[in-house]
Write a protein that holds these residues in place. Structure first.
Motif: not given
Length: 262
Positions: A23-33
């Motif tokens: 795969v090409n990398g990562f996706v991350v949900g950023v919440s401010g935590g």
């Protein structure tokens, strides 16, 4: 904890896993935590592509501002980081018009909170499929394997979990080492699923240091009768969550057909 060595171990693990998966990398949900901040920074340190996705649903202003600050800092530090924003509030509101709202209000509120998490999971997997990325989970050890404080097939729906073997206190130590913004380091942990600033402690009834203690005591075989006062209260809280959320922590039950019936 040997913080720098732990960081390097996680980064190498992430890079090796992604490389082997092609795969090409990562996706991350950023919440401010703190958890999403540490996870996205660890992913960025691999040198592979990282897409940070902000997904507000009636989000508290403090959460939004911390997410913006973290993403801006991360993009300044790492050239391999990109970001996008998916405002899921209209999607969430439309969903509510298509389902009935029978039952007690507290039950409805919890079902809708879990729906928010599942809408976010769906969004992350959309981008993962679009760009050939892995969804990196942000759960820590006490959440994922202690109290089960996450949504099944919501924030629990991920491809890999880089910080799930770290207690919350250890995540903070890594956050400090990784120079996560001070606003995030000082903020009270919150799942952000209710559209206000209520903290995880407000919901659970115990702080993460207390839950870590209870998890350790449980692992040592202690029982409720070994404690009194606040310690007993905390241990009760931990055991209640741990027992009630076991279904999240074990594999999906499979009805095995006896061979004589086949």
């Amino acid at each position: 904890m040997q913080t720098e060595k732990v960081v390097n171990h996680i980064v190498n693990w992430l890079k090796d896993y992604a490389t082997n998966a092609g795969v090409n990398g990562f996706v991350v949900g950023v919440s401010g935590g703190i958890d999403s901040a540490v996870t996205s920074t660890l992913c960025a340190k691999t040198g592979l592509g990282v897409l940070c996705v902000e997904m507000p649903i009636h989000q508290a202003a403090s959460h939004v501002s911390r997410a913006h600050e973290h993403i801006a800092q991360l993009k300044e530090r790492f050239e391999n980081v990109d970001d996008t924003r998916a405002d899921l509030t209209p999607v969430f509101e439309e969903f509510k018009t298509e389902v009935f709202m029978d039952g007690e209000q507290a039950t409805i509120d919890m079902a809708l909170a879990n729906t928010r998490a599942r809408l976010r999971m769906t969004t992350l997997y959309y981008y993962a499929g679009l760009y050939g990325l892995l969804v990196a989970g942000t759960g820590n050890k006490v959440e994922d394997f202690g109290v089960g404080f996450y949504t099944k097939y919501g924030d629990g729906g991920v491809d890999l979990s880089p910080i799930a073997d770290l207690m919350k206190s250890e995540v903070y130590k890594i956050g400090e080492f990784l120079e996560v913004p001070e606003s995030i380091m000082k903020a009270a942990p919150s799942d952000g699923l209710f559209g206000d600033a209520r903290s995880d402690e407000d919901q659970i009834g115990a702080s993460y240091p207390e839950l870590e203690w209870a998890m350790k005591m449980d692992d040592e075989g202690k029982t409720i009768n070994d404690f009194s006062g606040r310690e007993q209260d905390v241990f009760k809280i931990y055991k209640r969550y741990n027992n009630n959320n076991k279904h999240k922590m074990i594999p999906i039950p499979i009805c095995e057909i006896p061979s004589e019936l086949m």
